[in-house]
Design a protein around this motif. Structure first.
Motif, PDB file in Angstrom:
ATOM      1  N   VAL A 186     -20.560  -4.205 -25.316  1.00  0.00           N
ATOM      2  CA  VAL A 186     -21.287  -5.047 -26.272  1.00  0.00           C
ATOM      3  C   VAL A 186     -22.525  -4.305 -26.763  1.00  0.00           C
ATOM      4  O   VAL A 186     -22.817  -4.273 -27.970  1.00  0.00           O
ATOM      5  CB  VAL A 186     -21.708  -6.386 -25.616  1.00  0.00           C
ATOM      6  CG1 VAL A 186     -22.557  -7.208 -26.563  1.00  0.00           C
ATOM      7  CG2 VAL A 186     -20.484  -7.164 -25.193  1.00  0.00           C
TER       8      VAL A 186
ATOM      9  N   LYS B 214     -21.569  -1.516 -29.178  1.00  0.00           N
ATOM     10  CA  LYS B 214     -21.074  -2.072 -30.447  1.00  0.00           C
ATOM     11  C   LYS B 214     -22.214  -2.616 -31.302  1.00  0.00           C
ATOM     12  O   LYS B 214     -22.267  -2.376 -32.507  1.00  0.00           O
ATOM     13  CB  LYS B 214     -20.052  -3.173 -30.161  1.00  0.00           C
ATOM     14  CG  LYS B 214     -19.492  -3.841 -31.406  1.00  0.00           C
ATOM     15  CD  LYS B 214     -20.185  -5.160 -31.662  1.00  0.00           C
ATOM     16  CE  LYS B 214     -19.944  -5.695 -33.041  1.00  0.00           C
ATOM     17  NZ  LYS B 214     -20.779  -6.868 -33.315  1.00  0.00           N
ATOM     18  N   GLU B 215     -23.145  -3.348 -30.681  1.00  0.00           N
ATOM     19  CA  GLU B 215     -24.252  -3.916 -31.458  1.00  0.00           C
ATOM     20  C   GLU B 215     -25.121  -2.814 -32.070  1.00  0.00           C
ATOM     21  O   GLU B 215     -25.600  -2.942 -33.187  1.00  0.00           O
ATOM     22  CB  GLU B 215     -25.114  -4.846 -30.587  1.00  0.00           C
ATOM     23  CG  GLU B 215     -24.424  -6.125 -30.145  1.00  0.00           C
ATOM     24  CD  GLU B 215     -24.003  -7.027 -31.311  1.00  0.00           C
ATOM     25  OE1 GLU B 215     -24.438  -6.794 -32.451  1.00  0.00           O
ATOM     26  OE2 GLU B 215     -23.213  -7.958 -31.074  1.00  0.00           O
TER      27      GLU B 215
ATOM     28  N   VAL C 215     -24.138   0.335 -32.880  1.00  0.00           N
ATOM     29  CA  VAL C 215     -23.388   0.989 -33.960  1.00  0.00           C
ATOM     30  C   VAL C 215     -23.322   0.067 -35.177  1.00  0.00           C
ATOM     31  O   VAL C 215     -23.609   0.471 -36.303  1.00  0.00           O
ATOM     32  CB  VAL C 215     -21.960   1.343 -33.482  1.00  0.00           C
ATOM     33  CG1 VAL C 215     -21.112   1.802 -34.647  1.00  0.00           C
ATOM     34  CG2 VAL C 215     -22.017   2.409 -32.409  1.00  0.00           C
ATOM     35  N   ASP C 216     -22.971  -1.196 -34.936  1.00  0.00           N
ATOM     36  CA  ASP C 216     -22.821  -2.164 -36.014  1.00  0.00           C
ATOM     37  C   ASP C 216     -24.121  -2.289 -36.801  1.00  0.00           C
ATOM     38  O   ASP C 216     -24.131  -2.279 -38.035  1.00  0.00           O
ATOM     39  CB  ASP C 216     -22.421  -3.515 -35.398  1.00  0.00           C
ATOM     40  CG  ASP C 216     -21.884  -4.484 -36.429  1.00  0.00           C
ATOM     41  OD1 ASP C 216     -21.821  -4.108 -37.619  1.00  0.00           O
ATOM     42  OD2 ASP C 216     -21.511  -5.608 -36.056  1.00  0.00           O
ATOM     43  N   ASN C 217     -25.239  -2.393 -36.083  1.00  0.00           N
ATOM     44  CA  ASN C 217     -26.508  -2.622 -36.769  1.00  0.00           C
ATOM     45  C   ASN C 217     -27.107  -1.364 -37.379  1.00  0.00           C
ATOM     46  O   ASN C 217     -27.922  -1.449 -38.295  1.00  0.00           O
ATOM     47  CB  ASN C 217     -27.501  -3.306 -35.837  1.00  0.00           C
ATOM     48  CG  ASN C 217     -27.252  -4.795 -35.775  1.00  0.00           C
ATOM     49  OD1 ASN C 217     -27.699  -5.529 -36.640  1.00  0.00           O
ATOM     50  ND2 ASN C 217     -26.465  -5.222 -34.800  1.00  0.00           N
TER      51      ASN C 217
ATOM     52  N   ARG D  36     -25.390   0.424 -39.085  1.00  0.00           N
ATOM     53  CA  ARG D  36     -24.746   0.425 -40.402  1.00  0.00           C
ATOM     54  C   ARG D  36     -25.316  -0.655 -41.309  1.00  0.00           C
ATOM     55  O   ARG D  36     -24.942  -0.752 -42.466  1.00  0.00           O
ATOM     56  CB  ARG D  36     -23.244   0.180 -40.237  1.00  0.00           C
ATOM     57  CG  ARG D  36     -22.545   1.347 -39.591  1.00  0.00           C
ATOM     58  CD  ARG D  36     -21.074   1.095 -39.482  1.00  0.00           C
ATOM     59  NE  ARG D  36     -20.436   2.144 -38.716  1.00  0.00           N
ATOM     60  CZ  ARG D  36     -19.171   2.090 -38.319  1.00  0.00           C
ATOM     61  NH1 ARG D  36     -18.430   1.062 -38.642  1.00  0.00           N
ATOM     62  NH2 ARG D  36     -18.657   3.076 -37.631  1.00  0.00           N
ATOM     63  N   ASP D  37     -26.184  -1.486 -40.758  1.00  0.00           N
ATOM     64  CA  ASP D  37     -26.762  -2.561 -41.555  1.00  0.00           C
ATOM     65  C   ASP D  37     -28.054  -2.068 -42.196  1.00  0.00           C
ATOM     66  O   ASP D  37     -29.043  -1.855 -41.528  1.00  0.00           O
ATOM     67  CB  ASP D  37     -27.057  -3.772 -40.658  1.00  0.00           C
ATOM     68  CG  ASP D  37     -27.582  -4.944 -41.463  1.00  0.00           C
ATOM     69  OD1 ASP D  37     -27.502  -4.897 -42.708  1.00  0.00           O
ATOM     70  OD2 ASP D  37     -28.071  -5.905 -40.860  1.00  0.00           O
TER      71      ASP D  37
ATOM     72  N   ASP E 120     -28.540 -11.051 -36.239  1.00  0.00           N
ATOM     73  CA  ASP E 120     -27.162 -10.665 -36.535  1.00  0.00           C
ATOM     74  C   ASP E 120     -26.271 -10.903 -35.323  1.00  0.00           C
ATOM     75  O   ASP E 120     -25.133 -11.361 -35.453  1.00  0.00           O
ATOM     76  CB  ASP E 120     -27.123  -9.189 -36.929  1.00  0.00           C
ATOM     77  CG  ASP E 120     -25.768  -8.790 -37.460  1.00  0.00           C
ATOM     78  OD1 ASP E 120     -25.482  -9.137 -38.616  1.00  0.00           O
ATOM     79  OD2 ASP E 120     -25.000  -8.153 -36.727  1.00  0.00           O
TER      80      ASP E 120
ATOM     81  N   GLU F  36     -23.461 -13.863 -35.854  1.00  0.00           N
ATOM     82  CA  GLU F  36     -22.127 -13.857 -35.253  1.00  0.00           C
ATOM     83  C   GLU F  36     -21.470 -15.232 -35.378  1.00  0.00           C
ATOM     84  O   GLU F  36     -20.284 -15.345 -35.659  1.00  0.00           O
ATOM     85  CB  GLU F  36     -22.237 -13.456 -33.782  1.00  0.00           C
ATOM     86  CG  GLU F  36     -20.927 -13.389 -33.060  1.00  0.00           C
ATOM     87  CD  GLU F  36     -20.653 -12.025 -32.457  1.00  0.00           C
ATOM     88  OE1 GLU F  36     -19.877 -11.295 -33.063  1.00  0.00           O
ATOM     89  OE2 GLU F  36     -21.217 -11.694 -31.405  1.00  0.00           O
TER      90      GLU F  36
ATOM     91  N   ARG G 295     -20.491 -15.880 -39.154  1.00  0.00           N
ATOM     92  CA  ARG G 295     -19.310 -15.129 -39.595  1.00  0.00           C
ATOM     93  C   ARG G 295     -18.033 -15.635 -38.957  1.00  0.00           C
ATOM     94  O   ARG G 295     -16.947 -15.243 -39.344  1.00  0.00           O
ATOM     95  CB  ARG G 295     -19.461 -13.661 -39.183  1.00  0.00           C
ATOM     96  CG  ARG G 295     -20.319 -12.825 -40.056  1.00  0.00           C
ATOM     97  CD  ARG G 295     -20.106 -11.364 -39.691  1.00  0.00           C
ATOM     98  NE  ARG G 295     -20.385 -11.106 -38.296  1.00  0.00           N
ATOM     99  CZ  ARG G 295     -21.542 -10.673 -37.833  1.00  0.00           C
ATOM    100  NH1 ARG G 295     -22.524 -10.464 -38.661  1.00  0.00           N
ATOM    101  NH2 ARG G 295     -21.720 -10.450 -36.559  1.00  0.00           N
TER     102      ARG G 295
END
Lengths: 261, 392
Positions: free
Chosen positions: B8, B11-12, B14-16, B18-19, B207, B212, B215
């Motif tokens: 987790v 992932k958070e 990497v995901d953020n 990209r934000d 986010d 979460e 979405r």
């Protein structure tokens, strides 16, 4: 953990345990709203069981209880014998769920979305890539597997979400209105996929509010209205018991049966 | 199951990363806040050097009536220029802000002086014109000085010791060290660090929780064979990393900014060496967890991105409120204050920057109590994440 899943799934198939999702008299209220009032049904392996009912009938609530997201106020629900309340982690290990809407991460690619769930389910780094390749191939999502989910069409999103739900090779699948909003071709593709999963011997629970769709896909149909089961049986059985040849008429007649109960 | 937490967490991050939105906010806060300090300090320096080194220009009406006074004023670095025509014109000029001050010397100034009658001079100034206050002050000082000098001369001429006129010798000793003065201005740096810290993790928090849910990705996530505690730990840990990143960036940019400002001109020698930068970072580390958990707490309550954003101001205000209240009441570090997160870090930081000795016990109490608050808030977040109503 992954080995244990395979073993469980293998044992289930070997022993021919035919009733893997079992719901017995569950009730659930949200404040004043009594959403589910004593729903009971069985969903066996190797069959697609359809939960059919109008909007607000309690389908989603029942499915959320099966996914251990909600606790029933009364009654029990078990998956492969594991209780959703007392053994929720074991239940989640045996179940793959596709909730309303796909719930993908828009900034991750399809592969990354699937890989995230694979890692969370405890799959080893060495098997993850192979497993994703397998899913990408089976679901025919190779064209957009490396694109970010933000750009996907509704159908593409649903497929990836289904792939994500399959990543830990669950014996049971709970699909909450997966075809809502899909066009004809996408619906057809998804239906073929579900048939394939059934052929693997999985137990599939599929909810919808469209009679024709459930009739075309499901072996067993459980019609729910007002939080209660109106009728449960095969398409032919339902036709027989309602005395209506037309499916839609049968559906309406079944709903009427709840009103008079 | 340690792995789920790590999954987790990664992932958070990497995901953020990209934000663009969360990155921009983190970068902007970290970089613009120090620029603000830079601007404020430069402004101070300008005013400070203005008042002492440059000569003051003073328009005088009737300068010819008091040539000695004019010479005296010029010796005090006050440049005499031709003033407006008369008193009315002087009033108008000062009122309009064309002149900061105008000195009027009446025609009978010389006669009055000779007759030992208190000779009148009039100084026109506008008290509400704060920019001119220091110049008016210097002219007044010079006039009082001339007054003293004349009095001394008169007394001496009569064989009286002029010191008789000074029964008191007032010695106004300013004990504030130069860096202590700097601390007042630099005290607000801890605000900036705390803001950069919180804002750096803000968008990731929203986010990862409210976003979460909005979405629809929360429901399938919670249906996975992972305990919610691990999910929550992973999310808070990712927030902490973003916050640390934002803090380091802010510390470094303040470090560089202060190098560009000639603080010595202000009589300031704030200690913001690399050692202090590092110490400040370590001092604020315990606060990262508390801040991350605090923001997560709010973001988990809210149902959408928008709703979470409306709470943003409140969430930022609460941790800094004790600092504001205490700095109005008393600026001295007190032991009880060390139990309050944010406030304790602020007080210790001010000490460090102003070269005061830092109490080790204070640092320990601050770190431990802040960590404890962080742990409690994290526990509350985990409890909140178990609620059924989480899915909304």
């Amino acid at each position: 953990m992954h080995g244990a899943q395979f073993r469980d799934a293998f044992l289930c198939r070997l022993l021919g345990a035919d009733s893997v999702i079992r719901v017995e008299g569950i009730h659930k209220s949200f404040g004043e709203v009594h959403a589910v009032r004593g729903v009971s049904f069985d969903a066996p392996n190797g069959k697609i069981t359809g939960l059919l009912g109008p909007n607000g009938a309690g389908k989603s609530t029942t499915m959320r209880i099966l996914c251990t997201l909600l606790k029933p106020d009364l009654g029990t629900a078990t998956i492969d014998g594991a209780d959703v309340v007392t053994d929720s982690l074991a239940v989640r290990r045996r179940i793959g769920s596709l909730p309303h809407g796909s719930g993908l991460y828009p900034r991750l690619t399809a592969r990354e979305n699937i890989a995230y769930y694979a890692r969370l389910c405890g799959l080893g780094q060495d098997v993850i890539e192979d497993r994703i390749d397998e899913i990408v191939q089976a679901l025919e999502i190779g064209d957009f597997a490396n694109r970010r989910a933000k750009e996907f069409s509704h159908g593409q999103r649903t497929k990836v979400a289904l792939g994500r739900a399959l990543v830990h090779d669950p014996q049971n699948l709970v699909l909450d209105e997966p075809t809502t909003g899909l066009d004809v071709m996408a619906t057809r593709g998804l239906r073929d996929l579900i048939e394939k999963l059934k052929a693997d011997g999985r137990c599939i629970l599929f909810s919808s509010h469209v009679m024709q769709e459930v009739a075309a896909l499901c072996d067993d149909i459980c019609i729910i209205a007002n939080g209660m089961v109106a009728i449960h049986g095969s398409v032919d059985e339902i036709r027989q018991r309602t005395g209506r040849e037309d499916l839609e008429d049968a559906f309406v007649a079944a709903l009427g049966m709840v009103e008079t109960k | 199951m340690m792995r789920a937490f790590l999954v987790v967490f990664v992932k958070e991050i990497v995901d953020n990363l990209r934000d663009r939105r969360s990155l921009t906010v983190a970068l902007l806060t970290a970089l613009t806040m120090p620029l603000l300090i830079l601007f404020l300090i430069s402004f101070q320096i300008e005013r400070f050097s203005d008042s002492d080194e440059q000569s003051v220009t003073l328009p005088v009406i009737g300068a010819g009536h008091a040539p000695n006074l004019m010479r005296y004023l010029e010796s005090r670095n006050i440049e005499i220029v031709e003033g407006p025509a008369d008193a009315t014109a002087a009033t108008e000029a000062v009122e309009a802000g064309d002149r900061d001050a105008v000195l009027l010397i009446p025609d009978d100034f010389g006669e009055q002086l000779a007759d030992m009658i208190p000779a009148t001079v009039a100084l026109y100034s506008d008290q509400t014109n704060t920019a001119g206050n220091s110049e008016v002050g210097r002219v007044l000082d010079a006039l009082y000085g001339y007054n003293q000098t004349l009095a001394a001369i008169r007394l001496s001429a009569r064989g009286v010791n002029p010191t008789m006129l000074r029964p008191l010798n007032i010695d106004n000793i300013d004990v504030s060290t130069p860096s202590g003065r700097a601390a007042i201005l630099l005290g607000m740096m801890s605000y900036i660090f705390l803001f950069a810290l919180l804002l750096g993790g803000m968008y990731l928090t929203i986010d990862a929780t409210a976003g979460e849910r909005e979405r629809g990705s929360l429901e399938p996530l919670l249906s996975l064979p992972v305990t919610r505690t691990h999910l929550m730990f992973g999310k808070i840990a990712a927030t902490c990393v973003f916050m640390s990143f934002s803090l380091s960036l802010c510390l470094m940019s303040v470090f560089v900014s202060l190098k560009l400002v000639p603080l010595e001109q202000l009589g300031m020698t704030p200690n913001f060496s690399l050692d202090v930068v590092l110490a400040a970072f370590l001092l604020l580390v315990p606060f990262i967890l508390a801040g991350a958990a605090w923001m997560t707490l709010f973001a988990s309550f809210t149902k959408s991105y928008k709703e979470a954003q409306t709470w943003l101001g409140f969430v930022l205000l609460v941790p800094t409120l004790p600092i504001l209240i205490v700095s109005i009441l008393t600026p001295q570090p007190r032991f009880e204050f060390m139990f309050v997160p944010a406030l304790s870090q602020h007080l210790i930081l001010v000490d460090m920057i102003s070269n005061e000795p830092v109490n080790g016990l204070h640092v320990a109490v601050s770190a431990l109590s802040t960590l404890a608050v962080g742990a409690i808030l994290t526990w509350v977040c985990v409890r909140l994440y178990q609620r059924e109503s989480l899915l909304g």
